[in-house]
Design a protein around this motif. Structure first.
Motif: not given
Length: 138
Positions: A63-72
């Motif tokens: 979740a944290q990796g995805h949020a960081n990658e996509f900026g949300h």
């Protein structure tokens, strides 16, 4: 319009969820919403951990990796149930309500003959949840 987006995810099939993840990310970015990745699992050991705590840590890292990658904004919630295959529909419905999710974005498959006998998970959620449900065919 949307504040909290719930995305049910199976860590075993993340590579097949690109389109679903992109849809959730684009909506989150547009509405400055939080994406909460939900993983439903059992206490049994799996390739994602020897126990529920290890599974939750891997889900959170995703979740944290995805949020960081996509900026949300992003978070995760691991939900432990006796039998995920049996308990999935009611667990997703209950979790969406507990989170106060106003949108659920989830992957789905092309309908087949079995859908005439058994409702899909997304269809069940759409029929019974107060949240809007966006089903994405991968």
């Amino acid at each position: 319009m949307f504040e909290k987006i719930m995305v049910p995810i199976d860590l075993r099939h993340v590579e097949k969820m690109d389109k679903t993840l992109k849809v959730a990310s684009e909506i989150a970015a547009k509405h400055d919403a939080e994406v909460v990745f939900i993983g439903v699992t059992s206490q049994e050991p799996s390739e994602f951990g020897h126990n529920a705590k290890e599974y939750a840590a891997k889900l959170d890292a995703f979740a944290q990796g995805h949020a960081n990658e996509f900026g949300h904004k992003g978070s995760s919630k691991a939900v432990i149930v006796p039998d995920p295959a049996v308990d999935l529909d009611k667990t997703l419905l209950k979790t969406a309500d507990e989170l106060g999710a106003d949108l659920v974005v989830m992957a789905t498959h092309v309908p087949n003959a079995a859908n005439y006998l058994f409702a899909s998970h997304g269809g069940h959620l759409a029929a019974h949840s107060d949240a809007s449900v966006f089903l994405v065919r991968g």
